[in-house]
Scaffold this motif. Structure first.
Motif, PDB file in Angstrom:
ATOM      1  N   PRO A  75       0.781  -1.361   0.142  1.00 46.44           N
ATOM      2  CA  PRO A  75      -0.168  -0.021   0.101  1.00 46.44           C
ATOM      3  C   PRO A  75       0.711   1.313  -0.002  1.00 46.44           C
ATOM      4  CG  PRO A  75      -1.040  -1.718   1.495  1.00 46.44           C
ATOM      5  CD  PRO A  75       0.375  -2.124   0.945  1.00 46.44           C
ATOM      6  N   VAL A  76       2.066   1.309   0.584  1.00 44.97           N
ATOM      7  CA  VAL A  76       2.930   2.495   0.610  1.00 44.97           C
ATOM      8  C   VAL A  76       3.324   2.950  -0.924  1.00 44.97           C
ATOM      9  CG1 VAL A  76       5.258   1.352   0.501  1.00 44.97           C
ATOM     10  CG2 VAL A  76       4.697   3.463   1.640  1.00 44.97           C
ATOM     11  N   VAL A  77       3.142   2.034  -1.736  1.00 49.28           N
ATOM     12  CA  VAL A  77       3.293   2.359  -3.359  1.00 49.28           C
ATOM     13  C   VAL A  77       2.098   2.632  -4.091  1.00 49.28           C
ATOM     14  CG1 VAL A  77       4.508   1.413  -5.448  1.00 49.28           C
ATOM     15  CG2 VAL A  77       5.366   1.139  -3.417  1.00 49.28           C
ATOM     16  N   THR A  78       1.173   1.608  -3.893  1.00 52.45           N
ATOM     17  CA  THR A  78       0.116   1.818  -4.351  1.00 52.45           C
ATOM     18  C   THR A  78      -0.826   2.964  -4.167  1.00 52.45           C
ATOM     19  OG1 THR A  78      -1.118   0.192  -3.231  1.00 52.45           O
ATOM     20  CG2 THR A  78      -0.277  -0.592  -5.093  1.00 52.45           C
ATOM     21  N   GLY A  79      -0.759   3.404  -2.722  1.00 48.83           N
ATOM     22  CA  GLY A  79      -1.736   4.324  -2.270  1.00 48.83           C
ATOM     23  C   GLY A  79      -1.407   5.458  -2.879  1.00 48.83           C
ATOM     24  N   PRO A  80      -0.228   6.054  -2.730  1.00 54.91           N
ATOM     25  CA  PRO A  80       0.385   7.359  -3.362  1.00 54.91           C
ATOM     26  C   PRO A  80      -0.087   7.401  -4.904  1.00 54.91           C
ATOM     27  CG  PRO A  80       1.950   6.803  -1.793  1.00 54.91           C
ATOM     28  CD  PRO A  80       1.011   5.493  -2.102  1.00 54.91           C
ATOM     29  N   ILE A  81      -0.067   6.188  -5.530  1.00 51.65           N
ATOM     30  CA  ILE A  81      -0.075   6.459  -7.068  1.00 51.65           C
ATOM     31  C   ILE A  81      -1.666   6.732  -7.332  1.00 51.65           C
ATOM     32  CG2 ILE A  81      -0.397   4.761  -9.042  1.00 51.65           C
ATOM     33  CD1 ILE A  81       2.280   3.338  -8.128  1.00 51.65           C
ATOM     34  N   GLY A 107     -19.296  18.852 -12.494  1.00 51.55           N
ATOM     35  CA  GLY A 107     -19.633  18.789 -11.155  1.00 51.55           C
ATOM     36  C   GLY A 107     -19.641  17.188 -10.746  1.00 51.55           C
ATOM     37  N   VAL A 108     -19.959  16.282 -11.678  1.00 54.73           N
ATOM     38  CA  VAL A 108     -19.630  14.821 -11.046  1.00 54.73           C
ATOM     39  C   VAL A 108     -18.343  14.449 -11.088  1.00 54.73           C
ATOM     40  CG1 VAL A 108     -20.265  12.465 -11.968  1.00 54.73           C
ATOM     41  CG2 VAL A 108     -22.113  14.357 -12.186  1.00 54.73           C
ATOM     42  N   SER A 109     -17.699  14.958 -11.903  1.00 52.50           N
ATOM     43  CA  SER A 109     -16.056  14.434 -12.034  1.00 52.50           C
ATOM     44  C   SER A 109     -15.204  15.318 -10.828  1.00 52.50           C
ATOM     45  CB  SER A 109     -15.519  14.772 -13.415  1.00 52.50           C
ATOM     46  OG  SER A 109     -15.439  16.228 -13.583  1.00 52.50           O
ATOM     47  N   LEU A 110     -15.629  16.261 -10.478  1.00 47.99           N
ATOM     48  CA  LEU A 110     -15.237  17.078  -9.450  1.00 47.99           C
ATOM     49  C   LEU A 110     -14.961  16.049  -8.181  1.00 47.99           C
ATOM     50  CD1 LEU A 110     -15.321  20.550  -8.396  1.00 47.99           C
ATOM     51  CD2 LEU A 110     -15.811  19.283  -6.472  1.00 47.99           C
ATOM     52  N   VAL A 111     -16.357  15.676  -7.718  1.00 45.08           N
ATOM     53  CA  VAL A 111     -16.348  14.591  -6.743  1.00 45.08           C
ATOM     54  C   VAL A 111     -15.775  13.315  -6.959  1.00 45.08           C
ATOM     55  CG1 VAL A 111     -18.136  13.400  -5.206  1.00 45.08           C
ATOM     56  CG2 VAL A 111     -18.690  15.756  -5.855  1.00 45.08           C
ATOM     57  N   LEU A 112     -15.948  12.911  -8.217  1.00 48.41           N
ATOM     58  CA  LEU A 112     -15.242  11.596  -8.395  1.00 48.41           C
ATOM     59  C   LEU A 112     -13.702  11.750  -8.514  1.00 48.41           C
ATOM     60  CD1 LEU A 112     -16.510   9.008  -9.690  1.00 48.41           C
ATOM     61  CD2 LEU A 112     -16.111   9.559 -11.723  1.00 48.41           C
ATOM     62  N   TYR A 113     -13.158  12.664  -8.927  1.00 49.24           N
ATOM     63  CA  TYR A 113     -11.470  12.684  -8.948  1.00 49.24           C
ATOM     64  C   TYR A 113     -11.357  12.867  -7.491  1.00 49.24           C
ATOM     65  CZ  TYR A 113     -12.017  13.489 -13.966  1.00 49.24           C
ATOM     66  OH  TYR A 113     -12.411  13.271 -15.416  1.00 49.24           O
ATOM     67  N   GLY A 114     -12.148  13.538  -6.694  1.00 52.36           N
ATOM     68  CA  GLY A 114     -11.586  13.656  -5.270  1.00 52.36           C
ATOM     69  C   GLY A 114     -11.377  12.441  -4.679  1.00 52.36           C
ATOM     70  N   MET A 115     -12.792  11.717  -4.849  1.00 50.09           N
ATOM     71  CA  MET A 115     -12.953  10.404  -4.431  1.00 50.09           C
ATOM     72  C   MET A 115     -11.871   9.444  -4.649  1.00 50.09           C
ATOM     73  SD  MET A 115     -15.284  10.676  -2.005  1.00 50.09           S
ATOM     74  CE  MET A 115     -15.508   8.862  -1.813  1.00 50.09           C
ATOM     75  N   ILE A 116     -11.437   9.589  -5.925  1.00 46.70           N
ATOM     76  CA  ILE A 116     -10.220   8.540  -6.395  1.00 46.70           C
ATOM     77  C   ILE A 116      -9.083   8.616  -5.363  1.00 46.70           C
ATOM     78  CG2 ILE A 116      -8.665   7.879  -8.116  1.00 46.70           C
ATOM     79  CD1 ILE A 116     -10.934   8.688 -10.184  1.00 46.70           C
ATOM     80  N   SER A 117      -8.715   9.963  -5.102  1.00 46.29           N
ATOM     81  CA  SER A 117      -7.571  10.182  -4.324  1.00 46.29           C
ATOM     82  C   SER A 117      -7.907   9.855  -2.934  1.00 46.29           C
ATOM     83  CB  SER A 117      -7.110  12.000  -4.379  1.00 46.29           C
ATOM     84  OG  SER A 117      -6.755  12.228  -5.569  1.00 46.29           O
ATOM     85  N   SER A 118      -9.111  10.041  -2.534  1.00 46.73           N
ATOM     86  CA  SER A 118      -9.450   9.636  -1.047  1.00 46.73           C
ATOM     87  C   SER A 118      -9.330   7.917  -0.891  1.00 46.73           C
ATOM     88  CB  SER A 118     -11.002  10.189  -0.928  1.00 46.73           C
ATOM     89  OG  SER A 118     -10.979  11.418  -0.904  1.00 46.73           O
ATOM     90  N   ASN A 154      -6.699   3.609   1.418  1.00 52.16           N
ATOM     91  CA  ASN A 154      -5.788   2.642   1.062  1.00 52.16           C
ATOM     92  C   ASN A 154      -4.562   2.636   1.950  1.00 52.16           C
ATOM     93  OD1 ASN A 154      -4.276   0.150   0.332  1.00 52.16           O
ATOM     94  ND2 ASN A 154      -3.834   1.166  -1.721  1.00 52.16           N
ATOM     95  N   LEU A 155      -3.959   3.699   2.303  1.00 48.91           N
ATOM     96  CA  LEU A 155      -2.953   3.946   3.196  1.00 48.91           C
ATOM     97  C   LEU A 155      -3.358   3.655   4.777  1.00 48.91           C
ATOM     98  CD1 LEU A 155      -1.349   7.047   1.677  1.00 48.91           C
ATOM     99  CD2 LEU A 155      -0.321   4.537   1.479  1.00 48.91           C
ATOM    100  N   VAL A 156      -4.487   4.215   5.267  1.00 44.53           N
ATOM    101  CA  VAL A 156      -5.007   4.324   6.371  1.00 44.53           C
ATOM    102  C   VAL A 156      -5.386   2.880   7.025  1.00 44.53           C
ATOM    103  CG1 VAL A 156      -6.772   5.075   7.800  1.00 44.53           C
ATOM    104  CG2 VAL A 156      -5.782   6.577   6.355  1.00 44.53           C
ATOM    105  N   GLU A 157      -6.132   2.262   6.230  1.00 43.57           N
ATOM    106  CA  GLU A 157      -6.752   0.828   6.391  1.00 43.57           C
ATOM    107  C   GLU A 157      -5.477  -0.231   6.573  1.00 43.57           C
ATOM    108  OE1 GLU A 157      -9.742   0.071   3.524  1.00 43.57           O
ATOM    109  OE2 GLU A 157     -11.206   1.103   4.626  1.00 43.57           O
ATOM    110  N   VAL A 162      -0.177   1.975   7.228  1.00 43.92           N
ATOM    111  CA  VAL A 162       1.185   2.313   6.610  1.00 43.92           C
ATOM    112  C   VAL A 162       1.856   3.154   7.958  1.00 43.92           C
ATOM    113  CG1 VAL A 162       2.436   3.415   4.873  1.00 43.92           C
ATOM    114  CG2 VAL A 162       0.469   1.892   4.408  1.00 43.92           C
ATOM    115  N   ASP A 163       3.027   2.853   8.096  1.00 45.98           N
ATOM    116  CA  ASP A 163       3.703   3.394   9.344  1.00 45.98           C
ATOM    117  C   ASP A 163       4.547   4.535   8.792  1.00 45.98           C
ATOM    118  OD1 ASP A 163       4.931   4.206  11.487  1.00 45.98           O
ATOM    119  OD2 ASP A 163       5.729   2.461  11.857  1.00 45.98           O
ATOM    120  N   PHE A 164       3.957   5.913   8.718  1.00 44.90           N
ATOM    121  CA  PHE A 164       4.904   6.972   8.263  1.00 44.90           C
ATOM    122  C   PHE A 164       5.917   7.566   9.325  1.00 44.90           C
ATOM    123  CE2 PHE A 164       1.435   7.142   5.067  1.00 44.90           C
ATOM    124  CZ  PHE A 164       2.378   7.427   4.063  1.00 44.90           C
ATOM    125  N   MET A 165       6.057   7.012  10.127  1.00 46.66           N
ATOM    126  CA  MET A 165       7.164   7.030  11.269  1.00 46.66           C
ATOM    127  C   MET A 165       8.413   6.525  10.653  1.00 46.66           C
ATOM    128  SD  MET A 165       6.075   8.963  13.810  1.00 46.66           S
ATOM    129  CE  MET A 165       7.323   8.636  14.983  1.00 46.66           C
TER     130      MET A 165
END
Length: 464
Positions: free
Chosen positions: A135-141, A350-361, A366-369, A372-375
């Motif tokens: 996830p430390v690789v795929t999450g940021p991608i 309008g639809v893609s504004l939410v959609l693209y933000g949700m892709i990043s979310s 992915n990182l949170v669940e 991933v240890d950012f220490m």
């Protein structure tokens, strides 16, 4: 049928063979699955310039091919993948008809990676292969995919912000306060409501709809990647498209594994073991290659339909195959495609504004669940370089790294550079992060009642 308790503790039936319900109800459940995937699936060709009719055709055919390869055991629907939008935008930023086939060629070549990963899973097993894609690789991608696309959403919204805000508000209300099917299709509702408002205020020109035929062929030869091979074939552009788009498949393959885990949990069957990830990946890859060669978007397994499974408790793959047949039937109606093609940019924005933000979310989740240890310095360095390279290069003056090899000019996108660097750093730097495969559900013997679905699996926005 077996009996289980739903999330409120009430008893509900689980249907593993929908034939006991009768053909009319099976058809109704099939329609429900089709409409669940519909909003996101048709939005991809609307955003990229690809054919809506071809998209529906190969979503249906891709789903049927997937079911054939997976022995008809997995109740998954394959729709348009949003992960490849950045690739289409890099090669054909304005949806130019002469450039889109090259983008499709790049997507088709990326589908070959599914074959390679499928073979590796078959030979070496899940655990060994997934160590290279934590996830430390795929999450940021995944985070970068959404952020790179954000500017286009704003540009579309600027054509008419009030209507764009109607789309955004509808999606939020449906997803937060909606119940049942309303909560499953917030994207589709956002499109419909804002489209109706746009039509009411005179923003939409329906002349092309009136001129379109009721029945027609969904695929035109000139729009396919196969039409490229001839005297006018641009080798440099083809190589650029392949190099630019190929890395995007890593994100979709990881997404595929997550979807298979979610479907397994919802249905109480370990599909990662039977029919196995090697078969599900192969099915996804075959569907993506064939769709791309014929001018349709890449396919991917859809979480929206997993939500439908959880709500209806009908786990029979036959119902999903009925939905695929409905999608194929709609693809032969050009008038329906024309209704989609005249959709105003503000609605899309309008639809893609939410959609693209949700892709990043989704990348952040992915990182949170996966905790991933950012220490750890290695994790900070890997994610930092992926983010800076992918975003920095994409928003630079050139928009990519461009170099010339002989007479061929090759352009490498920021997302491609960031992805490769992240994967290599994860291999080189000491330390280890748990990968997706280590959290797969345990295999179960024989038929079993499904576990209670997790809240996140049922209620997430349908994002691809």
């Amino acid at each position: 049928m077996t009996e289980t308790k739903d999330m409120q503790g009430e008893r509900s039936e689980v249907v593993r063979d929908a034939r006991v319900l009768g053909k009319p109800k099976m058809a109704l459940f099939g329609l429900q699955h089709m409409f669940a995937m519909f909003g996101a699936t048709i939005l991809v060709p609307t955003l990229t310039g690809l054919s809506v009719s071809a998209t529906l055709l190969f979503a249906g055919l891709g789903t049927l091919m997937f079911h054939l390869i997976t022995k008809g055991k997995v109740p998954a629907f394959l729709g348009s993948s949003f992960a490849f939008i950045a690739g289409y935008a890099a090669i054909a930023p304005e949806g130019q008809p002469e450039l889109l086939p090259y983008a499709c060629l790049g997507v088709a070549c990326s589908g070959l990676l599914y074959f390679i990963l499928s073979a590796l899973f078959k030979v070496f097993g899940t655990q060994r292969i997934m160590r290279f894609f934590p996830p430390v690789v795929t999450g940021p991608i995944v985070i970068c995919i959404g952020l790179i696309l954000a500017s286009s959403a704003i540009s579309n919204c600027e054509t008419n912000w009030p209507i764009a805000l109607v789309a955004i508000a509808t999606i939020i209300i449906a997803n937060i306060w909606g119940r049942g099917m309303i909560r499953i299709i917030p994207i589709l509702l956002g499109v419909i409501v804002s489209y109706v408002v746009a039509a009411a205020v005179g923003v939409v020109d329906f002349a092309p709809v009136a001129d379109a035929a009721w029945i027609g062929m969904p695929v035109l030869w000139d729009n396919t990647a196969l039409s490229l091979f001839g005297p006018s074939f641009d080798t440099g552009l083809a190589i650029t498209a392949i190099i630019t788009i190929l890395p995007l498949a890593f994100a979709t393959m990881i997404e595929h594994i997550g979807d298979m885990s979610a479907i397994s949990s919802t249905c109480g069957r370990n599909y990662l073991v039977d029919p196995g990830l090697h078969r599900t990946l192969l099915g996804d890859g075959v569907a993506t290659i064939i769709a791309s060669l014929f001018g349709a978007p890449a396919n991917t397994t859809y979480g929206e339909n997993t939500g439908v499974l959880a709500l209806t408790r009908v786990f029979d793959p036959r119902v999903v195959r009925i939905a695929a047949v409905f999608a194929i039937v709609f693809s032969f109606c050009p008038k329906f495609a024309a209704v989609i093609s005249v959709m105003p940019a503000c609605v899309i924005g309008g639809v893609s504004l939410v959609l693209y933000g949700m892709i990043s979310s989704v990348g952040i989740r992915n990182l949170v669940e996966n905790h991933v240890d950012f220490m750890l310095s290695r994790n900070v360095l890997i994610s930092a370089l992926i983010l800076v390279l992918a975003l920095g290069i994409s928003y630079s003056a050139a928009g990519a790294i461009v170099f010339t090899a002989g007479s061929v000019t090759i352009s490498i996108s920021g997302l491609a550079v960031g992805s490769v660097v992240g994967i290599l750093l994860n291999i080189i730097l000491p330390g280890y992060e748990a990968s997706w495969g280590e959290n797969a559900p345990k295999a179960e013997e024989g038929p079993a009642d499904p576990p209670l679905p997790l809240e996140a699996e049922v209620e997430d926005l349908p994002i691809r």
